[in-house]
Design a protein around this motif. Structure first.
Motif, PDB file in Angstrom:
ATOM      1  N   LEU A 157       0.205  -4.278   4.972  1.00  0.00           N
ATOM      2  CA  LEU A 157       0.958  -3.471   4.007  1.00  0.00           C
ATOM      3  C   LEU A 157       0.476  -3.672   2.574  1.00  0.00           C
ATOM      4  CD1 LEU A 157       4.612  -3.860   5.330  1.00  0.00           C
ATOM      5  CD2 LEU A 157       3.278  -1.767   5.218  1.00  0.00           C
ATOM      6  N   GLY A 158      -0.513  -4.551   2.403  1.00  0.00           N
ATOM      7  CA  GLY A 158      -0.956  -4.878   1.051  1.00  0.00           C
ATOM      8  C   GLY A 158      -1.449  -3.691   0.276  1.00  0.00           C
ATOM      9  N   THR A 159      -2.196  -2.797   0.928  1.00  0.00           N
ATOM     10  CA  THR A 159      -2.731  -1.658   0.192  1.00  0.00           C
ATOM     11  C   THR A 159      -1.644  -0.658  -0.189  1.00  0.00           C
ATOM     12  OG1 THR A 159      -3.342  -0.726   2.346  1.00  0.00           O
ATOM     13  CG2 THR A 159      -5.071  -1.810   1.086  1.00  0.00           C
ATOM     14  N   LEU A 160      -0.526  -0.659   0.529  1.00  0.00           N
ATOM     15  CA  LEU A 160       0.621   0.146   0.102  1.00  0.00           C
ATOM     16  C   LEU A 160       1.314  -0.511  -1.093  1.00  0.00           C
ATOM     17  CD1 LEU A 160       2.757   2.346   0.337  1.00  0.00           C
ATOM     18  CD2 LEU A 160       3.840   1.028   2.160  1.00  0.00           C
ATOM     19  N   LEU A 161       1.523  -1.823  -1.021  1.00  0.00           N
ATOM     20  CA  LEU A 161       2.166  -2.515  -2.134  1.00  0.00           C
ATOM     21  C   LEU A 161       1.280  -2.551  -3.369  1.00  0.00           C
ATOM     22  CD1 LEU A 161       3.996  -5.504  -0.434  1.00  0.00           C
ATOM     23  CD2 LEU A 161       4.861  -3.260  -1.027  1.00  0.00           C
ATOM     24  N   ASP A 162      -0.044  -2.453  -3.186  1.00  0.00           N
ATOM     25  CA  ASP A 162      -0.937  -2.386  -4.342  1.00  0.00           C
ATOM     26  C   ASP A 162      -0.563  -1.237  -5.267  1.00  0.00           C
ATOM     27  OD1 ASP A 162      -2.385  -4.537  -3.462  1.00  0.00           O
ATOM     28  OD2 ASP A 162      -4.125  -3.382  -2.780  1.00  0.00           O
TER      29      ASP A 162
END
Length: 824
Positions: free
Chosen positions: A118-123
């Motif tokens: 999910l990191g690229t969404l939270l980025d």
């Protein structure tokens, strides 16, 4: 060490709060747009997309929510907190981003999902915060370090019940006429099949229209995320790819027909989406491992099969310098000589208190993981050690060498070093009385506390290893089951069709690639941690007579209810374990003779997991379901090296001992599955039949399928296995054991090369500032941290001279020069 204990946990559910400063100034784009304004745009966009999918979409989308697809998040929200009036009056216009999230399980496994999946969404949101490391471009360690730095320490957390997200979905499925809901984590091919074969043309059009609406909403942000050195455009495209992962897997062409008017109307938007590429970062490829077995303590990667007796020796450091010298010279066995015959093998591990008692510099201790810092007793909620197994009811070992019966119990917090002694004693030695250490081990125990070692023996626990039979290399526990199956190994064996025990070195040893996405753990060389491991010890009392009586009673009850076709006591024992006492698994097709562990629980021609052969609730299936977890992570593996015991009072049990590189992401995840946070097809309060903890007032049952007929038995209100005590320990490498004495006497080596940190500005010294800081209890922690950061830990202010370092405080209290106004 910094205070890392910021999140709150209750009954296996955790809450995390994060407060991070938003960048000031303008975005590098064609628009006149501040960082705060763009962040608010992003939050509004994502919220609108989610509202449309939840509230106005007809039919409902078959795709999971971007966060919900991982089956662990209960609740989360982002809020932009503006500066208050006092901050504005002081000239600060800094906004802050607040995140509050509640999720199942421990902090570390959740953050692994965030970073990896999910990191690229939270980025998209967190890239507006100061110092944030983009998930796709950072290591997991760096990412978690930033989150830890910006966590807000929790004060009070309430959860109505310890019901997991999977529980909620399974309970919903129970009342769904169509039967159990399918899993939400599909492959690209499976999503395409759903779109092509399970949806009508009208449904595909409606879902495509909803997806297109979301794409248009992201497209509206295009000018705010330009192609600039900060990679803003890439952040937007990757975030969009995460939100619309299933749409990209299927392709809009399968959702919107070629003659659909929407394709003509929004051709530029669709072309932009098609050109954007996938969202999530590519899988991180672990680096090649270089492993020197001579640097690794023996017993981690292999287990000697000739052991007959053992002892756990718990010690306290009485003189740090002498103890460091002793640890450097003790004959600790290594993996390089694991295959050599030894009469006695020695291994040692250290508690956090032990590392502190040896006066290791803080630069080393600061890199230790949070779960090790907290200790097993503080993690009771995550582990499910509740009610009768809560640490308040533990029974630690009794003091060694005291006269009188019974001797007092030790405090586990006083344990600094734990030494394992494992001996291979043949028939030339007489039988050993229950609860008594083998006499062949006694001289080694006394040498551990000989004058000059700087150590004192607090307690000794005797252990034995019962083999499964003549010539067998497997052990047998008091419940009658052979043990030692399915141990992780580093070297790949013959190709396996259904299951492989091969793991990356970083699953068992620190500083090597692992199966969870880290090229190195940690990412920079670490003199203390590298080639070390973490050891979990739990003393488990097995109530053998209670189990035998329960099985006989319940077998008779099943016969009375179902007739002679009902399972007998032996069959119930096998069903509860998930394999026969001789190790034969309840699986079909059976494992080949040359690879007895090459099996899975899947049944041919059945699309969803089934318990027709092996019950979901059985012990071995809970501990290793052999199918991908709900969050898509690899199944955690641990190296089990336990031994049995029988004490003088006749209590029988097991010293569970397991090595792993991450207690939180390996042992604690498995323990959660055992205690209730289930990975299979049962509700979480249907815990492990052997190790489950009874909840006062609630019935405890074991459910299974027998000859296509659902059945259950009453497990009673008394536990079958009881936890007596437990510890989390660090097992240093041989190199670290030899070098620790030098780290204390000389400057600490630089662990992570980098630029010299900037010198912080001197704090103000006026009376009003320090009166408030000293007398406001909410500021006390940060106030003394500021004082300790000053040269010598002393700061002169108009309020008074503030003394924060231990050395300076002791100088004042001891007052050897009669210089200070202290007395008494």
């Amino acid at each position: 060490m910094p205070d890392k204990n910021a999140s709150l946990q209750l009954g296996g559910i955790t809450n995390l709060s994060l407060l991070a400063p938003v960048k000031t100034g303008f975005v590098d784009s064609f628009d006149t747009l501040t960082q705060v304004a763009r962040l608010q745009q992003v939050l509004a966009t994502l919220n609108a997309i989610r509202q449309a999918a939840r509230e106005s979409a007809v039919p409902l989308s078959p795709f999971p929510d971007p966060v919900g697809r991982f089956d662990i998040v209960h609740f989360f929200r982002f809020s932009v907190v503006p500066p208050d009036a006092e901050a504005q009056a002081a000239g600060s216009l800094r906004h802050r981003l607040l995140l509050s999230v509640t999720f199942d399980g421990g902090w570390e496994p959740y953050m692994r999902v965030i970073w990896r999946d999910l990191g690229t969404l939270l980025d998209l949101m967190l890239c507006h915060c100061e110092g944030y490391p983009l998930a796709h471009a950072s290591t997991c360690e760096d990412y978690l370090r930033w989150v830890r730095t910006h966590e807000v320490k929790g004060g009070f957390f309430y959860a109505e019940a310890a019901t997991t997200v999977l529980d909620q979905r399974r309970m919903k499925a129970l009342v769904t006429p169509q039967g159990p809901l399918p899993p939400t984590v599909y492959s690209q091919t499976q999503w395409q099949q759903i779109a092509e074969h399970r949806l009508t043309a009208a449904e595909r059009h409606s879902i495509g229209a909803t997806a297109l609406r979301a794409i248009r909403t992201f497209h509206a942000l295009k000018n705010s995320f330009p192609d600039n050195p900060a990679d803003d455009e890439g952040i937007l495209l990757r975030g969009m790819g995460d939100v619309l992962r299933e749409v990209r897997a299927i392709g809009l062409s399968r959702l919107l027909a070629d003659d659909d008017g929407l394709r003509t109307l929004y051709r530029p938007v669709i072309a932009w989406f098609d050109q954007a590429g996938p969202g999530s970062a590519a899988a991180r490829s672990p680096a090649t491992a270089r492993l020197d077995l001579g640097k690794v303590q023996g017993g981690i990667l292999s287990s000697p099969v000739d052991t007959t007796h053992g002892a756990l020796v718990l010690l306290r450091v009485t003189n740090a310098a002498h103890a460091l010298d002793a640890l450097a010279h003790w004959p600790v066995c290594t993996e390089a000589d694991a295959g050599q015959p030894h009469r006695i093998r020695m291994n040692l591990a250290l508690t956090l208190q032990g590392l502190k008692a040896l006066h290791l510099p803080a630069a080393f201790l600061d890199r230790l993981p949070q779960e090790f810092i907290e200790g097993m007793d503080a993690r009771a909620g995550v582990l499910g050690d509740l009610h009768g197994q809560h640490p308040d009811r533990w029974q630690p070992p009794r003091t060694h060498g005291t006269v009188g019966a019974p001797s007092p119990r030790i405090a586990l917090s006083a344990v600094h070093v734990v030494v394992q002694l494992r001996g291979a004693f043949g028939a030339d030695h007489p039988p050993v009385a229950a609860g008594t250490v083998h006499p062949g081990l006694s001289p080694d125990i006394e040498r551990l506390q000989a004058p000059g070692t700087g150590l004192k023996v607090l307690a000794v626990e005797a252990m034995q290893r019962h083999t499964a039979g003549p010539g067998s290399t497997l052990s047998k526990d008091h419940f009658g089951f052979q043990d030692g199956f399915s141990q992780p190994v580093l070297a790949a064996g013959a190709p396996a069709a259904r299951w492989s025990d091969t793991v990356a070195p970083g699953e068992l040893l620190l500083g090597h690639p692992n199966d969870r996405g880290d090229a190195r753990v940690p990412d920079a060389p670490d003199a203390l941690l590298d080639n070390g491991s973490f050891l979990v010890i739990r003393k488990l009392a097995q109530q053998v007579d209670r189990l035998d009586q329960l099985l006989d009673t319940q077998a008779q009850a099943l016969r009375d209810l179902h007739g002679t076709d009902a399972p007998d006591a032996a069959a119930l024992r096998t069903l509860m374990m998930g394999r026969a006492p001789d190790g034969t698994p309840l699986a079909s097709p059976p494992a080949p003779a040359d690879q007895p562990n090459d099996f899975s629980y899947a049944v041919p021609d059945t699309p969803l997991p089934t318990e027709r052969l092996c019950p979901f609730q059985s012990h071995v299936r809970r501990a290793n379901p052999r199918t991908p977890t709900a969050i898509g992570a690899p199944i955690p593996r641990i190296a089990r090296r336990g031994m049995s015991y029988t004490d003088a009072a006749g209590e029988r049990g097991l010293f569970f001992m397991a090595y792993n590189a991450s207690i939180a992401e390996q042992f604690e995840v498995i323990q959660r599955w055992i205690s209730g946070g289930n990975s299979t097809g049962r509700l979480s309060w249907q815990s492990d039949p052997f190790l489950g903890v009874p909840v006062p007032g609630l019935a405890r049952t074991f459910q299974f399928i027998w000859r296509d007929q659902p059945m259950s038995i009453d497990l009673g209100s008394a536990p079958l296995v009881e936890l007596r005590w437990g510890l989390y320990l660090f097992v240093p490498s041989i190199t670290a054991l030899r070098c620790m004495r030098h780290w204390v006497a000389t400057p600490v080596p630089v662990l992570t090369p980098g630029p010299t940190p900037p010198v912080p500005p001197a704090p103000p010294t006026d009376y009003a500032t320090w009166k408030r800081r000293m007398e406001d209890a909410t500021l006390r922690e940060s106030t003394w941290a500021t004082v300790r950061a000053q040269p010598g830990g002393v700061l002169r202010t108009d309020y008074g001279v503030l003394v924060g370092s231990k050395a300076a405080v002791m100088e004042v209290f001891l007052d050897p020069r009669q210089h200070y106004s202290v007395h008494g």
